[in-house]
Structures are given as structure tokens and as C-alpha cells.
Design a protein around this motif. Structure first.
Motif, PDB file in Angstrom:
ATOM      1  N   UNK A 114       0.825  -1.205   0.000  1.00  0.00           N
ATOM      2  CA  UNK A 114       0.000   0.000   0.000  1.00  0.00           C
ATOM      3  C   UNK A 114       0.865   1.264   0.000  1.00  0.00           C
ATOM      4  N   UNK A 115       2.178   1.097  -0.019  1.00  0.00           N
ATOM      5  CA  UNK A 115       3.080   2.239  -0.055  1.00  0.00           C
ATOM      6  C   UNK A 115       3.473   2.766   1.315  1.00  0.00           C
ATOM      7  N   UNK A 116       2.978   2.141   2.382  1.00  0.00           N
ATOM      8  CA  UNK A 116       3.341   2.581   3.729  1.00  0.00           C
ATOM      9  C   UNK A 116       4.787   2.202   4.030  1.00  0.00           C
ATOM     10  N   UNK A 117       5.453   3.037   4.768  1.00  0.00           N
ATOM     11  CA  UNK A 117       6.844   2.793   5.120  1.00  0.00           C
ATOM     12  C   UNK A 117       6.913   1.694   6.177  1.00  0.00           C
ATOM     13  N   UNK A 118       7.838   0.769   5.996  1.00  0.00           N
ATOM     14  CA  UNK A 118       8.036  -0.295   6.980  1.00  0.00           C
ATOM     15  C   UNK A 118       8.844   0.233   8.151  1.00  0.00           C
ATOM     16  N   UNK A 119       8.483  -0.226   9.339  1.00  0.00           N
ATOM     17  CA  UNK A 119       9.167   0.157  10.571  1.00  0.00           C
ATOM     18  C   UNK A 119      10.141  -0.951  10.958  1.00  0.00           C
ATOM     19  N   UNK A 120      11.388  -0.556  11.214  1.00  0.00           N
ATOM     20  CA  UNK A 120      12.435  -1.524  11.514  1.00  0.00           C
ATOM     21  C   UNK A 120      13.064  -1.197  12.866  1.00  0.00           C
ATOM     22  N   UNK A 121      13.212  -2.218  13.692  1.00  0.00           N
ATOM     23  CA  UNK A 121      13.890  -2.092  14.973  1.00  0.00           C
ATOM     24  C   UNK A 121      15.293  -2.675  14.844  1.00  0.00           C
ATOM     25  N   UNK A 122      16.290  -1.893  15.259  1.00  0.00           N
ATOM     26  CA  UNK A 122      17.676  -2.371  15.317  1.00  0.00           C
ATOM     27  C   UNK A 122      18.119  -2.272  16.772  1.00  0.00           C
ATOM     28  N   UNK A 123      18.037  -3.382  17.521  1.00  0.00           N
ATOM     29  CA  UNK A 123      18.479  -3.352  18.910  1.00  0.00           C
ATOM     30  C   UNK A 123      20.006  -3.403  18.992  1.00  0.00           C
ATOM     31  N   UNK A 124      20.564  -2.640  19.925  1.00  0.00           N
ATOM     32  CA  UNK A 124      22.013  -2.666  20.136  1.00  0.00           C
ATOM     33  C   UNK A 124      22.301  -2.841  21.623  1.00  0.00           C
ATOM     34  N   UNK A 125      23.533  -3.258  21.908  1.00  0.00           N
ATOM     35  CA  UNK A 125      23.969  -3.466  23.289  1.00  0.00           C
ATOM     36  C   UNK A 125      25.451  -3.144  23.373  1.00  0.00           C
TER      37      UNK A 125
END
Length: 120
Positions: A29-40
Motif C-alpha cells: 500500500x506504499x506505507x513505510x516499513x518500521x524496523x527495529x535495530x536493537x544494540x547493546x
């Protein structure tokens, strides 16, 4: 779609790679995907920055979140990276993708983050 993107990324055409990354970063639908990049503490700094940079350039909304008690993480080679948020502050936010950088002992610290388990 994943297979097509992987094949495209292996080509020498930067225009084709860019098109594939943009397609992977948006929904039908053209919506932007949300991405989580966890760091430690101990995460690999190059993997973290390359994952984040590539996804942002492709048009994804990327959130870098620390699994530590502070947003500043000391990466595997001593570089300090400031996350956008603490993982505990994200509440019930939903993400389309979780991209995990490597690096030791960061990968183990991410693995041991109980708060992250539901997202995986």
C-alpha cells in the motif's frame, strides 16, 4: 519477494539494487516499513551502521534501541553509539522487521534481553 531482493542485491547495477531496497522498505500500500535495530554494549559497530544506513536509504523508518540501561552503548571496538531510545521505552510499538547486528558480547546481551523476545 525476499529471494528477488537477495538476487537483486547481488547484481552490479546500483539502480536495480536501489529499486529492490525501496520495494523491501515499503508495503504494497506504499506505507513505510518500521524496523527495529536493537544494540547493546559490545555490538559490532560496522554492522549496526551498515544495517541502519542501508534501510534508511531504502526509505524504512528505523529505530535503534538500546537493550542496556542507557541509550549510549560502547560497541565492540570502543566506539560509542547513542540509540534513538531504550528498548524498555518503546512500550508496545510494532515493527515490521527486527534487524540484529552481531558482535560479541553484544549479540549475547541482545539474546538475553527478555524485553526483546516478544518482537522476535
Amino acid at each position: 519477494m525476499r529471494f528477488a531482493v537477495m538476487l537483486t542485491l547481488a547484481t552490479s547495477s546500483s539502480a536495480l539494487r536501489s529499486l529492490a531496497l525501496r520495494a523491501a522498505a515499503t508495503t504494497s500500500a506504499g506505507a513505510v516499513k518500521r524496523v527495529l535495530v536493537p544494540i547493546a554494549d559490545g555490538s559490532e559497530e560496522i554492522e549496526t551502521s551498515c544495517i541502519t544506513d542501508t534501510l534508511v536509504r531504502a526509505g524504512a523508518e528505523v529505530t535503534v534501541a538500546s537493550v542496556e540501561a542507557t541509550t549510549t552503548c560502547t560497541m565492540s571496538r570502543g566506539l560509542k553509539i547513542v540509540a534513538d531510545a531504550l528498548l524498555t521505552d518503546l512500550g508496545n510499538d510494532e515493527f515490521d522487521l527486527v534487524a540484529l547486528p552481531g558482535g560479541m558480547p553484544g549479540a549475547e546481551r541482545i539474546r538475553d534481553s527478555v524485553r526483546l523476545h516478544p518482537a522476535l
